[in-house]
Scaffold this motif. Structure first.
Motif, PDB file in Angstrom:
ATOM      1  N   GLY A 191     101.146  87.718   2.487  1.00 35.65           N
ATOM      2  CA  GLY A 191     102.501  87.260   2.709  1.00 35.65           C
ATOM      3  C   GLY A 191     102.726  85.804   2.371  1.00 35.65           C
ATOM      4  N   GLN A 192     103.961  85.393   2.580  1.00 32.74           N
ATOM      5  CA  GLN A 192     104.372  84.042   2.210  1.00 32.74           C
ATOM      6  C   GLN A 192     103.822  83.005   3.189  1.00 32.74           C
ATOM      7  OE1 GLN A 192     108.631  83.524   2.211  1.00 32.74           O
ATOM      8  NE2 GLN A 192     108.517  82.004   0.589  1.00 32.74           N
ATOM      9  N   THR A 193     103.997  83.253   4.481  1.00 37.39           N
ATOM     10  CA  THR A 193     103.483  82.360   5.514  1.00 37.39           C
ATOM     11  C   THR A 193     103.009  83.180   6.708  1.00 37.39           C
ATOM     12  OG1 THR A 193     105.580  82.119   6.710  1.00 37.39           O
ATOM     13  CG2 THR A 193     105.179  80.586   4.870  1.00 37.39           C
ATOM     14  N   ALA A 194     102.115  82.598   7.495  1.00 37.95           N
ATOM     15  CA  ALA A 194     101.632  83.284   8.695  1.00 37.95           C
ATOM     16  C   ALA A 194     102.773  83.483   9.680  1.00 37.95           C
ATOM     17  CB  ALA A 194     100.495  82.486   9.313  1.00 37.95           C
ATOM     18  N   ARG A 195     103.651  82.515   9.752  1.00 36.79           N
ATOM     19  CA  ARG A 195     104.775  82.610  10.691  1.00 36.79           C
ATOM     20  C   ARG A 195     105.697  83.776  10.303  1.00 36.79           C
ATOM     21  NH1 ARG A 195     108.679  77.542  12.437  1.00 36.79           N
ATOM     22  NH2 ARG A 195     109.816  78.626  14.071  1.00 36.79           N
ATOM     23  N   ALA A 196     105.923  83.946   9.014  1.00 38.54           N
ATOM     24  CA  ALA A 196     106.763  85.068   8.563  1.00 38.54           C
ATOM     25  C   ALA A 196     106.070  86.405   8.812  1.00 38.54           C
ATOM     26  CB  ALA A 196     107.107  84.911   7.081  1.00 38.54           C
ATOM     27  N   LEU A 197     104.770  86.456   8.590  1.00 38.98           N
ATOM     28  CA  LEU A 197     104.034  87.703   8.840  1.00 38.98           C
ATOM     29  C   LEU A 197     104.141  88.106  10.298  1.00 38.98           C
ATOM     30  CD1 LEU A 197     100.831  87.140   6.679  1.00 38.98           C
ATOM     31  CD2 LEU A 197     102.534  88.926   6.341  1.00 38.98           C
ATOM     32  N   GLY A 237     108.434  88.394   4.692  1.00 39.66           N
ATOM     33  CA  GLY A 237     107.787  87.742   3.562  1.00 39.66           C
ATOM     34  C   GLY A 237     106.510  88.405   3.101  1.00 39.66           C
ATOM     35  N   ILE A 238     106.441  89.727   3.201  1.00 38.81           N
ATOM     36  CA  ILE A 238     105.223  90.450   2.828  1.00 38.81           C
ATOM     37  C   ILE A 238     105.231  90.758   1.338  1.00 38.81           C
ATOM     38  CG2 ILE A 238     103.961  92.613   3.119  1.00 38.81           C
ATOM     39  CD1 ILE A 238     104.786  92.542   6.068  1.00 38.81           C
ATOM     40  N   TYR A 239     104.134  90.460   0.676  1.00 40.30           N
ATOM     41  CA  TYR A 239     103.992  90.714  -0.749  1.00 40.30           C
ATOM     42  C   TYR A 239     103.314  92.053  -1.036  1.00 40.30           C
ATOM     43  CZ  TYR A 239     104.957  85.698  -1.330  1.00 40.30           C
ATOM     44  OH  TYR A 239     105.521  84.452  -1.310  1.00 40.30           O
ATOM     45  N   SER A 240     102.279  92.387  -0.286  1.00 48.18           N
ATOM     46  CA  SER A 240     101.561  93.628  -0.558  1.00 48.18           C
ATOM     47  C   SER A 240     100.857  94.126   0.687  1.00 48.18           C
ATOM     48  CB  SER A 240     100.552  93.426  -1.691  1.00 48.18           C
ATOM     49  OG  SER A 240      99.568  92.476  -1.338  1.00 48.18           O
ATOM     50  N   TRP A 241     100.580  95.423   0.687  1.00 46.26           N
ATOM     51  CA  TRP A 241      99.886  96.107   1.777  1.00 46.26           C
ATOM     52  C   TRP A 241      98.629  96.793   1.250  1.00 46.26           C
ATOM     53  CZ3 TRP A 241     101.562  95.908   6.798  1.00 46.26           C
ATOM     54  CH2 TRP A 241     102.902  95.597   7.038  1.00 46.26           C
ATOM     55  N   GLY A 242      97.630  96.902   2.134  1.00 42.56           N
ATOM     56  CA  GLY A 242      96.521  97.790   1.851  1.00 42.56           C
ATOM     57  C   GLY A 242      96.884  99.193   2.304  1.00 42.56           C
ATOM     58  N   VAL A 261      99.658  92.497  14.452  1.00 39.73           N
ATOM     59  CA  VAL A 261      98.455  92.270  15.247  1.00 39.73           C
ATOM     60  C   VAL A 261      98.031  90.798  15.186  1.00 39.73           C
ATOM     61  CG1 VAL A 261      96.018  92.826  15.511  1.00 39.73           C
ATOM     62  CG2 VAL A 261      97.658  94.640  14.943  1.00 39.73           C
ATOM     63  N   ALA A 262      97.855  90.288  13.964  1.00 42.23           N
ATOM     64  CA  ALA A 262      97.377  88.912  13.807  1.00 42.23           C
ATOM     65  C   ALA A 262      97.714  88.415  12.410  1.00 42.23           C
ATOM     66  CB  ALA A 262      95.872  88.832  14.033  1.00 42.23           C
ATOM     67  N   ALA A 263      97.819  87.094  12.279  1.00 42.15           N
ATOM     68  CA  ALA A 263      98.080  86.494  10.977  1.00 42.15           C
ATOM     69  C   ALA A 263      97.360  85.157  10.882  1.00 42.15           C
ATOM     70  CB  ALA A 263      99.575  86.306  10.743  1.00 42.15           C
ATOM     71  N   THR A 315      93.738  84.806  -6.392  1.00 39.74           N
ATOM     72  CA  THR A 315      93.000  84.043  -5.392  1.00 39.74           C
ATOM     73  C   THR A 315      93.652  84.174  -4.031  1.00 39.74           C
ATOM     74  OG1 THR A 315      92.369  82.442  -7.078  1.00 39.74           O
ATOM     75  CG2 THR A 315      92.161  81.757  -4.789  1.00 39.74           C
ATOM     76  N   LEU A 316      92.874  84.574  -3.050  1.00 37.05           N
ATOM     77  CA  LEU A 316      93.403  84.852  -1.723  1.00 37.05           C
ATOM     78  C   LEU A 316      93.966  83.614  -1.056  1.00 37.05           C
ATOM     79  CD1 LEU A 316      93.632  87.331   0.094  1.00 37.05           C
ATOM     80  CD2 LEU A 316      91.535  86.581   1.216  1.00 37.05           C
ATOM     81  N   MET A 317      93.458  82.454  -1.399  1.00 33.85           N
ATOM     82  CA  MET A 317      93.883  81.226  -0.738  1.00 33.85           C
ATOM     83  C   MET A 317      95.368  80.964  -0.941  1.00 33.85           C
ATOM     84  SD  MET A 317      92.028  77.528  -0.897  1.00 33.85           S
ATOM     85  CE  MET A 317      92.303  77.338  -2.636  1.00 33.85           C
ATOM     86  N   SER A 318      95.959  81.587  -1.942  1.00 30.84           N
ATOM     87  CA  SER A 318      97.386  81.386  -2.203  1.00 30.84           C
ATOM     88  C   SER A 318      98.276  82.094  -1.193  1.00 30.84           C
ATOM     89  CB  SER A 318      97.727  81.897  -3.606  1.00 30.84           C
ATOM     90  OG  SER A 318      96.961  81.248  -4.587  1.00 30.84           O
ATOM     91  N   TYR A 319      97.664  82.942  -0.362  1.00 31.88           N
ATOM     92  CA  TYR A 319      98.461  83.794   0.508  1.00 31.88           C
ATOM     93  C   TYR A 319      98.102  83.631   1.982  1.00 31.88           C
ATOM     94  CZ  TYR A 319      99.179  86.202  -3.937  1.00 31.88           C
ATOM     95  OH  TYR A 319      99.495  86.496  -5.232  1.00 31.88           O
TER      96      TYR A 319
END
Length: 124
Positions: A99-105, A110-115, A48-50, A28-32
């Motif tokens: 990622g973990q938080t927008a601030r970390a991104l 805190g990045i978990y995965s990339w496209g 660019v943006a988070a 679920t995307l809401m977790s990230y």
């Protein structure tokens, strides 16, 4: 981990608009928190943006502030990047990341995965 697939890139004239999408699967995307990054030829990847998981908190790079808007639809497991008033210097491969938080991104932390990215080319 969540798997990410970007779409919506293409060729556009300066001053035009594009909307990128990032579809997530696996969880679920809401977790990230989610973010967009870009990498121009012969340059390093840059933020660019988070946006936070609940969509309340947003961060933007100074170079895109006022022109780009990040948003998310958790029901559709999709994150968007609306890009307006595009400039040739916006030409790059655009990647979404979870990622973990927008601030970390914001600092590429805190990045978990990339496209795998989608190419945006802005002609002058």
């Amino acid at each position: 981990q969540v798997q990410l697939v970007e779409s919506g890139g293409g060729l556009v004239q300066a001053g035009g608009s594009l909307r990128l999408s990032c579809a997530a699967s696996g969880r679920t995307l809401m977790s990230y928190a989610m973010g967009w990054f870009r990498q121009a030829p012969e340059k390093e990847r840059e933020f660019v943006a988070a946006i936070s998981g609940d969509g309340i908190v947003e961060y933007y790079a100074d170079s895109v502030k006022g022109r780009f808007t990040i948003s998310r639809d958790n029901a559709k497991n999709t994150v968007y990047l609306q890009m307006n008033t595009l400039k040739p210097e916006d030409t790059a491969v655009y990647y979404c990341a979870s990622g973990q938080t927008a601030r970390a991104l914001k600092v590429a932390g805190g990045i978990y995965s990339w496209g795998k990215g989608t190419l945006v080319t802005v002609s002058s």
